[in-house]
Design a protein around this motif. Structure first.
Motif, PDB file in Angstrom:
ATOM      1  N   ILE A 159       0.841  -1.198   0.000  1.00 31.33           N
ATOM      2  CA  ILE A 159       0.000   0.000   0.000  1.00 31.33           C
ATOM      3  C   ILE A 159       0.874   1.244   0.000  1.00 31.33           C
ATOM      4  N   VAL A 160       1.937   1.239   0.800  1.00 35.14           N
ATOM      5  CA  VAL A 160       2.868   2.372   0.826  1.00 35.14           C
ATOM      6  C   VAL A 160       3.547   2.529  -0.533  1.00 35.14           C
ATOM      7  N   ILE A 161       3.906   1.398  -1.161  1.00 37.18           N
ATOM      8  CA  ILE A 161       4.514   1.444  -2.497  1.00 37.18           C
ATOM      9  C   ILE A 161       3.570   2.113  -3.489  1.00 37.18           C
ATOM     10  N   ALA A 162       2.298   1.706  -3.469  1.00 35.74           N
ATOM     11  CA  ALA A 162       1.323   2.275  -4.405  1.00 35.74           C
ATOM     12  C   ALA A 162       1.164   3.772  -4.195  1.00 35.74           C
ATOM     13  N   LEU A 163       1.127   4.214  -2.934  1.00 32.35           N
ATOM     14  CA  LEU A 163       0.971   5.642  -2.653  1.00 32.35           C
ATOM     15  C   LEU A 163       2.208   6.435  -3.096  1.00 32.35           C
ATOM     16  N   LEU A 164       3.384   5.926  -2.731  1.00 37.07           N
ATOM     17  CA  LEU A 164       4.616   6.636  -3.090  1.00 37.07           C
ATOM     18  C   LEU A 164       4.840   6.667  -4.599  1.00 37.07           C
ATOM     19  N   SER A 165       4.629   5.533  -5.257  1.00 37.66           N
ATOM     20  CA  SER A 165       4.855   5.495  -6.706  1.00 37.66           C
ATOM     21  C   SER A 165       3.808   6.308  -7.447  1.00 37.66           C
ATOM     22  N   GLY A 166       2.589   6.369  -6.900  1.00 39.35           N
ATOM     23  CA  GLY A 166       1.553   7.185  -7.531  1.00 39.35           C
ATOM     24  C   GLY A 166       1.910   8.651  -7.528  1.00 39.35           C
ATOM     25  N   PHE A 167       2.483   9.116  -6.411  1.00 39.83           N
ATOM     26  CA  PHE A 167       2.855  10.525  -6.300  1.00 39.83           C
ATOM     27  C   PHE A 167       4.239  10.811  -6.889  1.00 39.83           C
ATOM     28  N   LEU A 168       5.246  10.055  -6.445  1.00 42.43           N
ATOM     29  CA  LEU A 168       6.639  10.379  -6.794  1.00 42.43           C
ATOM     30  C   LEU A 168       7.023   9.916  -8.197  1.00 42.43           C
ATOM     31  N   LEU A 169       6.532   8.746  -8.613  1.00 39.44           N
ATOM     32  CA  LEU A 169       6.874   8.231  -9.938  1.00 39.44           C
ATOM     33  C   LEU A 169       5.807   8.553 -10.983  1.00 39.44           C
ATOM     34  N   LYS A 170       4.772   9.277 -10.559  1.00 39.01           N
ATOM     35  CA  LYS A 170       3.689   9.698 -11.469  1.00 39.01           C
ATOM     36  C   LYS A 170       2.984   8.504 -12.125  1.00 39.01           C
ATOM     37  N   GLU A 171       2.857   7.401 -11.388  1.00 40.65           N
ATOM     38  CA  GLU A 171       2.175   6.232 -11.941  1.00 40.65           C
ATOM     39  C   GLU A 171       0.655   6.333 -11.811  1.00 40.65           C
ATOM     40  N   GLY A 172       0.201   7.296 -11.007  1.00 41.62           N
ATOM     41  CA  GLY A 172      -1.227   7.463 -10.825  1.00 41.62           C
ATOM     42  C   GLY A 172      -1.809   6.400  -9.898  1.00 41.62           C
ATOM     43  N   PHE A 173      -3.140   6.378  -9.836  1.00 40.41           N
ATOM     44  CA  PHE A 173      -3.828   5.458  -8.941  1.00 40.41           C
ATOM     45  C   PHE A 173      -4.949   4.748  -9.700  1.00 40.41           C
ATOM     46  N   PRO A 174      -4.589   3.790 -10.570  1.00 41.28           N
ATOM     47  CA  PRO A 174      -5.607   3.063 -11.335  1.00 41.28           C
ATOM     48  C   PRO A 174      -6.602   2.364 -10.407  1.00 41.28           C
ATOM     49  N   ARG A 175      -7.877   2.407 -10.759  1.00 43.12           N
ATOM     50  CA  ARG A 175      -8.912   1.818  -9.913  1.00 43.12           C
ATOM     51  C   ARG A 175      -8.695   0.323  -9.663  1.00 43.12           C
ATOM     52  N   PRO A 176      -8.352  -0.489 -10.702  1.00 46.21           N
ATOM     53  CA  PRO A 176      -8.117  -1.922 -10.423  1.00 46.21           C
ATOM     54  C   PRO A 176      -7.017  -2.146  -9.399  1.00 46.21           C
ATOM     55  N   LEU A 177      -5.975  -1.321  -9.441  1.00 40.80           N
ATOM     56  CA  LEU A 177      -4.876  -1.474  -8.487  1.00 40.80           C
ATOM     57  C   LEU A 177      -5.363  -1.196  -7.067  1.00 40.80           C
ATOM     58  N   LEU A 178      -6.107  -0.114  -6.886  1.00 41.76           N
ATOM     59  CA  LEU A 178      -6.586   0.242  -5.545  1.00 41.76           C
ATOM     60  C   LEU A 178      -7.554  -0.803  -5.003  1.00 41.76           C
ATOM     61  N   ILE A 179      -8.453  -1.284  -5.861  1.00 44.92           N
ATOM     62  CA  ILE A 179      -9.398  -2.319  -5.419  1.00 44.92           C
ATOM     63  C   ILE A 179      -8.649  -3.606  -5.077  1.00 44.92           C
ATOM     64  N   GLY A 180      -7.711  -3.987  -5.954  1.00 45.68           N
ATOM     65  CA  GLY A 180      -6.925  -5.198  -5.712  1.00 45.68           C
ATOM     66  C   GLY A 180      -6.126  -5.119  -4.428  1.00 45.68           C
ATOM     67  N   LEU A 181      -5.524  -3.963  -4.151  1.00 47.74           N
ATOM     68  CA  LEU A 181      -4.769  -3.782  -2.910  1.00 47.74           C
ATOM     69  C   LEU A 181      -5.676  -3.946  -1.695  1.00 47.74           C
ATOM     70  N   ALA A 182      -6.864  -3.364  -1.764  1.00 46.16           N
ATOM     71  CA  ALA A 182      -7.793  -3.456  -0.639  1.00 46.16           C
ATOM     72  C   ALA A 182      -8.210  -4.903  -0.387  1.00 46.16           C
ATOM     73  N   VAL A 183      -8.531  -5.637  -1.466  1.00 47.36           N
ATOM     74  CA  VAL A 183      -8.938  -7.040  -1.328  1.00 47.36           C
ATOM     75  C   VAL A 183      -7.788  -7.886  -0.775  1.00 47.36           C
ATOM     76  N   SER A 184      -6.590  -7.701  -1.346  1.00 49.89           N
ATOM     77  CA  SER A 184      -5.432  -8.484  -0.905  1.00 49.89           C
ATOM     78  C   SER A 184      -5.056  -8.164   0.535  1.00 49.89           C
ATOM     79  N   PHE A 185      -5.127  -6.894   0.909  1.00 50.99           N
ATOM     80  CA  PHE A 185      -4.788  -6.523   2.286  1.00 50.99           C
ATOM     81  C   PHE A 185      -5.781  -7.148   3.259  1.00 50.99           C
ATOM     82  N   GLY A 186      -7.062  -7.186   2.848  1.00 48.05           N
ATOM     83  CA  GLY A 186      -8.054  -7.878   3.671  1.00 48.05           C
ATOM     84  C   GLY A 186      -7.708  -9.347   3.833  1.00 48.05           C
ATOM     85  N   GLY A 187      -7.243  -9.977   2.750  1.00 46.06           N
ATOM     86  CA  GLY A 187      -6.814 -11.370   2.837  1.00 46.06           C
ATOM     87  C   GLY A 187      -5.618 -11.545   3.748  1.00 46.06           C
TER      88      GLY A 187
END
Length: 305
Positions: free
Chosen positions: A122-150
């Motif tokens: 989750i920290v990787i996704a946030l940092l790369s979204g801001f610092l590497l300009k990768e953005g925050f694709p919806r499938p990635l955010l949903i997938g992270l939430a589901v996987s973190f729940g698992g």
């Protein structure tokens, strides 16, 4: 004629991209299997090696293997532009992360450690979204939430009552944040240097950072049984030297956020390996959590519509 040539060119580009994607997927598959196996090996080695000694021994073995391969391939020092990312990943991922995780797992139970370390993607996704300009694709955010729940389910099912300390919790969080920052720093370095160069010199820097534990390592090598030392060497050559190189290869060919999400496969693999090799039969809650991790990773890999 021009239309045919254009169509042929586009098909050629598509096939090339697909080939690269398959290679990157194969590389990250190797990484995840070896990282999952590391948890089983650590279980054997950590009873006889202290956190710092285990980290140093693993990094020395990994550095030796990587330097030999680097020399055989005729690769030289990375260019200057790659060094900031190499140094940051070497200090934080190969150094701080390994010591903090080994130490943290002695202070908290395995389930709590798994839950805390899994904030990393989750920290990787946030940092790369801001610092590497990768953005925050919806499938990635949903997938992270589901996987973190698992991951939470797996961790909860493995947790023992009253077996955690504040120090252990802090160390596991430090480990998670350290490797997240390191991956985001490593990504730009791979634009200037090969995966082997980035991994080799990162591993060497991590070993240098861990040299204060050399005395402990020397003492413990003499008293540890052979299986524990063999597991230490395995950790250095395979989950470190090989797996970190295949990780860097994949990272150079995909976004840091998406690749970070794939690490949620590891808890599911650890459950299966513990079942197969340690005869630890998982409960239904553990299996459900592992399945959720896999579903989340599959969602995160989808292309945004």
């Amino acid at each position: 004629m021009l239309t045919d040539m254009s169509g042929t060119y586009r098909r050629g580009v598509t096939e090339t991209v697909a080939m690269v994607d398959r290679r990157a997927l194969a590389a990250v598959g190797v990484t995840l299997v070896l990282w999952a196996s590391a948890f089983v090996s650590i279980r054997s080695a950590v009873a006889f090696y202290s956190p710092g000694a285990l980290a140093l021994g693993r990094l020395l073995a990994g550095s030796a293997a990587l330097v030999v391969i680097l020399l055989l391939r005729g690769e030289r020092l990375p260019p200057r532009a790659a060094w900031p990312g190499i140094v940051v990943s070497g200090v934080l991922w190969f150094g701080v992360y390994m010591v903090a995780l080994n130490w943290g797992e002695q202070e908290v139970d395995a389930g709590t450690a798994a839950m805390l370390v899994n904030i990393g993607p989750i920290v990787i996704a946030l940092l790369s979204g801001f610092l590497l300009k990768e953005g925050f694709p919806r499938p990635l955010l949903i997938g992270l939430a589901v996987s973190f729940g698992g991951a939470l389910l797996v961790g909860y099912s493995m947790s023992g009552a009253g077996s955690s300390s504040v120090l252990g919790v802090v160390l596991c969080v430090v480990a998670a944040v350290s490797y997240a920052i390191a991956i985001v720093a490593q990504k730009p370095a791979l634009a200037h240097a090969s995966a082997l160069q980035v991994t080799t010199f990162g591993c060497v820097i991590g070993a240098v950072i861990c040299l204060p534990f050399a005395g402990q390592l020397i003492d413990q090598v003499g008293s540890a049984p052979l299986p524990a030392t063999l597991n230490l060497l395995y950790l250095g050559v395979f989950p470190t030297a090989l797996a970190f190189t295949t990780w860097a290869y994949a990272l150079a060919r995909t976004t840091a956020g998406k690749l970070g999400a794939t690490t949620y496969v590891v808890p599911a693999m650890v459950v299966l390996m513990s079942w197969a090799f340690l005869a630890e039969v998982p409960g239904w809650l553990t299996l459900a959590g592992g399945a959720l991790c896999l579903v989340g990773v599959a969602i995160s890999r989808r292309r945004p519509s």
